[in-house]
Design a protein around this motif. Structure first.
Motif, PDB file in Angstrom:
ATOM      1  N   LEU A 117      -1.615  -3.607 -56.344  1.00  0.00           N
ATOM      2  CA  LEU A 117      -1.028  -2.308 -56.362  1.00  0.00           C
ATOM      3  C   LEU A 117      -0.982  -1.871 -57.963  1.00  0.00           C
ATOM      4  O   LEU A 117      -0.906  -0.885 -58.604  1.00  0.00           O
ATOM      5  CB  LEU A 117      -0.404  -1.409 -55.752  1.00  0.00           C
ATOM      6  CG  LEU A 117      -0.165  -1.850 -54.382  1.00  0.00           C
ATOM      7  CD1 LEU A 117       1.345  -1.645 -53.679  1.00  0.00           C
ATOM      8  CD2 LEU A 117      -0.461  -0.022 -53.608  1.00  0.00           C
ATOM      9  N   ARG A 118       0.381  -2.289 -58.646  1.00  0.00           N
ATOM     10  CA  ARG A 118       0.231  -2.882 -60.204  1.00  0.00           C
ATOM     11  C   ARG A 118      -0.779  -2.898 -61.377  1.00  0.00           C
ATOM     12  O   ARG A 118      -1.374  -2.444 -62.498  1.00  0.00           O
ATOM     13  CB  ARG A 118       1.430  -3.569 -60.298  1.00  0.00           C
ATOM     14  CG  ARG A 118       2.573  -3.015 -59.978  1.00  0.00           C
ATOM     15  CD  ARG A 118       4.009  -4.296 -60.497  1.00  0.00           C
ATOM     16  NE  ARG A 118       4.065  -3.808 -62.313  1.00  0.00           N
ATOM     17  CZ  ARG A 118       3.829  -4.798 -62.369  1.00  0.00           C
ATOM     18  NH1 ARG A 118       4.063  -6.056 -62.274  1.00  0.00           N
ATOM     19  NH2 ARG A 118       4.518  -4.862 -63.655  1.00  0.00           N
ATOM     20  N   PHE A 137      -4.427  -2.292 -60.401  1.00  0.00           N
ATOM     21  CA  PHE A 137      -4.838  -1.009 -60.209  1.00  0.00           C
ATOM     22  C   PHE A 137      -4.271   0.487 -60.367  1.00  0.00           C
ATOM     23  O   PHE A 137      -5.175   1.087 -61.122  1.00  0.00           O
ATOM     24  CB  PHE A 137      -4.854  -0.561 -58.518  1.00  0.00           C
ATOM     25  CG  PHE A 137      -5.789  -1.036 -57.411  1.00  0.00           C
ATOM     26  CD1 PHE A 137      -7.165  -0.331 -57.880  1.00  0.00           C
ATOM     27  CD2 PHE A 137      -6.276  -2.597 -57.437  1.00  0.00           C
ATOM     28  CE1 PHE A 137      -8.540  -1.058 -56.551  1.00  0.00           C
ATOM     29  CE2 PHE A 137      -7.437  -2.889 -56.506  1.00  0.00           C
ATOM     30  CZ  PHE A 137      -8.566  -1.770 -56.055  1.00  0.00           C
ATOM     31  N   LEU A 138      -3.220   0.721 -60.910  1.00  0.00           N
ATOM     32  CA  LEU A 138      -2.166   1.907 -61.502  1.00  0.00           C
ATOM     33  C   LEU A 138      -3.026   1.437 -63.041  1.00  0.00           C
ATOM     34  O   LEU A 138      -3.167   2.280 -63.586  1.00  0.00           O
ATOM     35  CB  LEU A 138      -0.955   1.430 -61.025  1.00  0.00           C
ATOM     36  CG  LEU A 138      -0.407   2.857 -62.065  1.00  0.00           C
ATOM     37  CD1 LEU A 138      -0.922   3.911 -62.064  1.00  0.00           C
ATOM     38  CD2 LEU A 138       1.688   2.407 -61.811  1.00  0.00           C
ATOM     39  N   ASP A 145      -4.936   0.154 -63.802  1.00  0.00           N
ATOM     40  CA  ASP A 145      -6.485   0.697 -64.299  1.00  0.00           C
ATOM     41  C   ASP A 145      -6.850   1.804 -64.713  1.00  0.00           C
ATOM     42  O   ASP A 145      -7.112   1.817 -65.786  1.00  0.00           O
ATOM     43  CB  ASP A 145      -7.023  -0.113 -63.071  1.00  0.00           C
ATOM     44  CG  ASP A 145      -7.448  -1.755 -63.121  1.00  0.00           C
ATOM     45  OD1 ASP A 145      -7.011  -2.481 -63.731  1.00  0.00           O
ATOM     46  OD2 ASP A 145      -8.209  -2.059 -61.723  1.00  0.00           O
ATOM     47  N   GLN A 146      -6.342   2.979 -63.941  1.00  0.00           N
ATOM     48  CA  GLN A 146      -6.080   3.687 -64.094  1.00  0.00           C
ATOM     49  C   GLN A 146      -5.687   4.898 -65.124  1.00  0.00           C
ATOM     50  O   GLN A 146      -6.466   5.192 -65.892  1.00  0.00           O
ATOM     51  CB  GLN A 146      -5.860   4.932 -62.403  1.00  0.00           C
ATOM     52  CG  GLN A 146      -6.432   4.773 -61.077  1.00  0.00           C
ATOM     53  CD  GLN A 146      -7.577   5.124 -61.164  1.00  0.00           C
ATOM     54  OE1 GLN A 146      -8.328   6.179 -61.915  1.00  0.00           O
ATOM     55  NE2 GLN A 146      -8.267   4.613 -60.847  1.00  0.00           N
ATOM     56  N   ARG A 147      -4.296   3.805 -65.301  1.00  0.00           N
ATOM     57  CA  ARG A 147      -3.384   3.971 -66.827  1.00  0.00           C
ATOM     58  C   ARG A 147      -4.579   4.012 -67.979  1.00  0.00           C
ATOM     59  O   ARG A 147      -4.917   4.757 -68.938  1.00  0.00           O
ATOM     60  CB  ARG A 147      -2.230   3.414 -66.997  1.00  0.00           C
ATOM     61  CG  ARG A 147      -1.562   4.558 -66.024  1.00  0.00           C
ATOM     62  CD  ARG A 147       0.091   3.329 -65.760  1.00  0.00           C
ATOM     63  NE  ARG A 147       1.178   3.685 -65.444  1.00  0.00           N
ATOM     64  CZ  ARG A 147       1.699   2.947 -65.190  1.00  0.00           C
ATOM     65  NH1 ARG A 147       2.077   1.570 -64.987  1.00  0.00           N
ATOM     66  NH2 ARG A 147       3.190   3.404 -64.081  1.00  0.00           N
ATOM     67  N   ILE A 187      -1.465   5.306 -58.526  1.00  0.00           N
ATOM     68  CA  ILE A 187      -3.228   5.530 -58.155  1.00  0.00           C
ATOM     69  C   ILE A 187      -4.140   6.615 -57.869  1.00  0.00           C
ATOM     70  O   ILE A 187      -4.622   6.888 -58.746  1.00  0.00           O
ATOM     71  CB  ILE A 187      -3.705   4.018 -57.242  1.00  0.00           C
ATOM     72  CG1 ILE A 187      -2.824   3.387 -57.970  1.00  0.00           C
ATOM     73  CG2 ILE A 187      -4.900   3.919 -57.551  1.00  0.00           C
ATOM     74  CD1 ILE A 187      -2.501   2.156 -57.407  1.00  0.00           C
ATOM     75  N   GLU A 188      -3.034   7.542 -57.330  1.00  0.00           N
ATOM     76  CA  GLU A 188      -4.327   8.652 -56.398  1.00  0.00           C
ATOM     77  C   GLU A 188      -4.433   9.544 -57.109  1.00  0.00           C
ATOM     78  O   GLU A 188      -4.937  10.473 -58.060  1.00  0.00           O
ATOM     79  CB  GLU A 188      -4.046   9.162 -54.652  1.00  0.00           C
ATOM     80  CG  GLU A 188      -4.225  10.401 -54.321  1.00  0.00           C
ATOM     81  CD  GLU A 188      -3.229  11.833 -54.871  1.00  0.00           C
ATOM     82  OE1 GLU A 188      -3.848  12.852 -55.261  1.00  0.00           O
ATOM     83  OE2 GLU A 188      -1.900  11.408 -55.039  1.00  0.00           O
ATOM     84  N   TYR A 225      -3.365   9.724 -60.914  1.00  0.00           N
ATOM     85  CA  TYR A 225      -4.653   9.300 -62.382  1.00  0.00           C
ATOM     86  C   TYR A 225      -5.852   9.510 -61.558  1.00  0.00           C
ATOM     87  O   TYR A 225      -6.603   9.963 -62.016  1.00  0.00           O
ATOM     88  CB  TYR A 225      -4.440   8.273 -62.161  1.00  0.00           C
ATOM     89  CG  TYR A 225      -2.830   7.797 -63.279  1.00  0.00           C
ATOM     90  CD1 TYR A 225      -3.582   7.675 -64.684  1.00  0.00           C
ATOM     91  CD2 TYR A 225      -2.061   7.801 -63.013  1.00  0.00           C
ATOM     92  CE1 TYR A 225      -2.348   7.765 -65.726  1.00  0.00           C
ATOM     93  CE2 TYR A 225      -0.816   7.335 -64.105  1.00  0.00           C
ATOM     94  CZ  TYR A 225      -0.907   7.263 -65.362  1.00  0.00           C
ATOM     95  OH  TYR A 225       0.126   7.648 -66.336  1.00  0.00           O
ATOM     96  N   ALA A 226      -6.027   8.311 -60.480  1.00  0.00           N
ATOM     97  CA  ALA A 226      -7.647   8.758 -60.358  1.00  0.00           C
ATOM     98  C   ALA A 226      -8.620  10.713 -59.920  1.00  0.00           C
ATOM     99  O   ALA A 226      -9.430  10.647 -60.362  1.00  0.00           O
ATOM    100  CB  ALA A 226      -8.066   8.418 -58.378  1.00  0.00           C
TER     101      ALA A 226
END
Length: 191
Positions: free
Chosen positions: A40-41, A43-44, A46-48, A168-169, A171-172
């Motif tokens: 989870l961290r 993926f977050l 990656d979005q950042r 994550i959602e 940022y996406a």
């Protein structure tokens, strides 16, 4: 050349490292088999990094530019995401008294409204965003588990797991906006 400059160069038009050009995409480095918290961290993160790339290399004038009829700008997105990070990690999960930096009850869209932003607004937004991301990363790393809970007036009781998925959602969705804005500003695609 600094690592962030190199990253930005790779993803600007004509760069050689973007996935769109058949090269590796340095934003996405997480393991596909790690534990849930790490995944989870990652993926977050990656979005950042995607947001950073979408906003890279833009001076203050370009960062303020919106695409009519919307008033949405890259600076507005950056300020909004700084406040979102602040809300969920500092206020809700850590229980800190940390009011939003850019919004108020009287001006709930103050983060997005950048018409009167001064000359230092872009640098200030980056400082705010990076400070909130650093706090969130430390909190998520040190929390005993993903079931750490906080209370939010909008959602009620939420866990760290829920907040990470929500971020994550968040940022996406906004990275999609940033895609369109950046392409309209200078034609950059595939960032």
């Amino acid at each position: 050349m600094s690592p962030s400059s190199r990253r930005a160069e790779l993803f600007l038009p004509g760069g050689t490292g973007s996935a769109a050009n058949g090269g590796p995409d340095a934003r996405f480095t997480g393991s596909g088999t790690c534990d849930e918290r790490r995944m989870l961290r990652d993926f977050l993160g990656d979005q950042r990094r995607t947001l950073e790339l979408k906003c890279s290399g833009l001076d203050g004038r370009l960062a303020l530019r919106a695409v009519e009829p919307s008033t949405l700008s890259l600076l507005g997105l950056l300020r909004h995401l700084a406040d979102v990070e602040r809300r969920w990690f500092r206020r809700v999960l850590a229980g800190e008294d940390a009011p939003p930096r850019h919004t108020t009850e009287q001006d709930p869209d103050g983060d997005f409204d950048v018409r009167d932003a001064g000359p230092g607004a872009v640098a200030e937004a980056w400082r705010d965003w990076r400070a909130e991301v650093a706090f969130a990363d430390r909190f998520a790393e040190k929390a005993p588990d993903l079931d750490v809970r906080g209370h939010d007036s909008w959602r009620g009781t939420v866990s760290l797991r829920w907040v990470l998925i929500h971020m994550i959602e968040e940022y996406a969705r906004h990275n999609g906006h940033a895609d369109l804005l950046r392409e309209r500003i200078d034609g950059a695609r595939g960032l």
